[in-house]
Design an enzyme around this catalytic site. Structure first.
Site, PDB file in Angstrom:
ATOM      1  N   GLY A   1     -73.814   4.100  52.741  1.00 52.13           N
ATOM      2  CA  GLY A   1     -73.889   5.427  52.138  1.00 52.13           C
ATOM      3  C   GLY A   1     -72.543   6.113  51.984  1.00 52.13           C
TER       4      GLY A   1
ATOM      5  CE  LYS B   1     -70.055  -0.378  51.961  1.00 56.57           C
ATOM      6  NZ  LYS B   1     -70.735   0.775  52.607  1.00 56.57           N
TER       7      LYS B   1
ATOM      8  CB  SER C   1     -66.599  -5.816  55.894  1.00 57.20           C
ATOM      9  OG  SER C   1     -66.149  -4.855  54.990  1.00 57.20           O
TER      10      SER C   1
END
Ligand code: ADP
Length: 183
Positions: A16, A19, A87
């Site tokens: 959220g 990205k 990530s």
């Protein structure tokens, strides 16, 4: 655009944080300039390349290594890539950096857990706080902030279009994309 330069904009940030939104704006703008840009979006990758993987540290690391592998193949052949996956672990991001060298550009898409939970684009934070979803990054699973990101984008302080413009300016500055032709 002839002889396009390959690079990887490696987005990292909470669910959220922005990205996917920013990657789509950049995609539109770079394609309009003739770029062959490809996006490796975490949610999309988990539907195919990484189907069946879960959210343990081991599975997250495997997922990110796969994304890095594909980003490396594409970018070394002159195709720019944006990876848009949480990530969360620094060590795997650093592995990707080592693999791609100066083609790797780490972009911290920064927004607090509170801001992301308030947006709750996919309704996941409510489920994470109630315990329905376990191992949720930022709530019940770690997120390791980048220490040396090339670019930090604070999405609580600006609009998506501004964030995208900053990244375009960065790429122009590094001479990775041609400067826009003014009409
Ligand atoms: P992620 O891909 O990081 O999970 P999304 O892009 O799906 O996040 O969702 C981000 C949400 O935050 C969207 O609803 C978007 O409109 C909002 N938002 C507010 N400001 C920004 C910004 N500067 N950049 C990106 N998204 C923003």
């Amino acid at each position: 655009m002839s002889e396009e330069k390959g690079f990887t904009l490696w987005f990292t940030g909470l669910s959220g944080a922005g990205k996917t939104t920013i990657s789509h704006i950049l995609e539109e703008q770079l394609r309009a300039r003739g770029s062959k840009l490809e996006i490796l979006d975490g949610d999309v990758v988990r539907e195919n390349l990484s189907k069946g993987l879960g959210f343990s540290k081991e599975d997250r690391d495997t997922n990110i290594r796969r994304i890095a592998f594909v980003a490396d193949l594409l970018s070394r052949n002159g195709t720019p890539v944006i990876t848009a996956a949480i990530s969360p672990y620094r060590s795997i991001r650093d592995e990707a950096r080592e693999m791609m060298g100066d083609r790797f550009i780490e972009v911290y898409i920064e927004a607090s857990v509170d801001a992301c939970a308030e947006r709750d684009v996919k309704g996941l934070y409510a489920k994470a706080f109630s315990g329905e979803i376990k191992e949720f990054t930022g709530v019940s699973d770690p997120y390791e902030e980048p220490l040396n990101a090339e670019v930090t984008i604070k999405t609580e302080e600006e609009e998506p279009a501004e964030s995208a413009a900053k990244l375009i300016a960065y790429l122009e500055e590094r001479d990775l994309i041609p400067a826009a032709v003014s009409s």
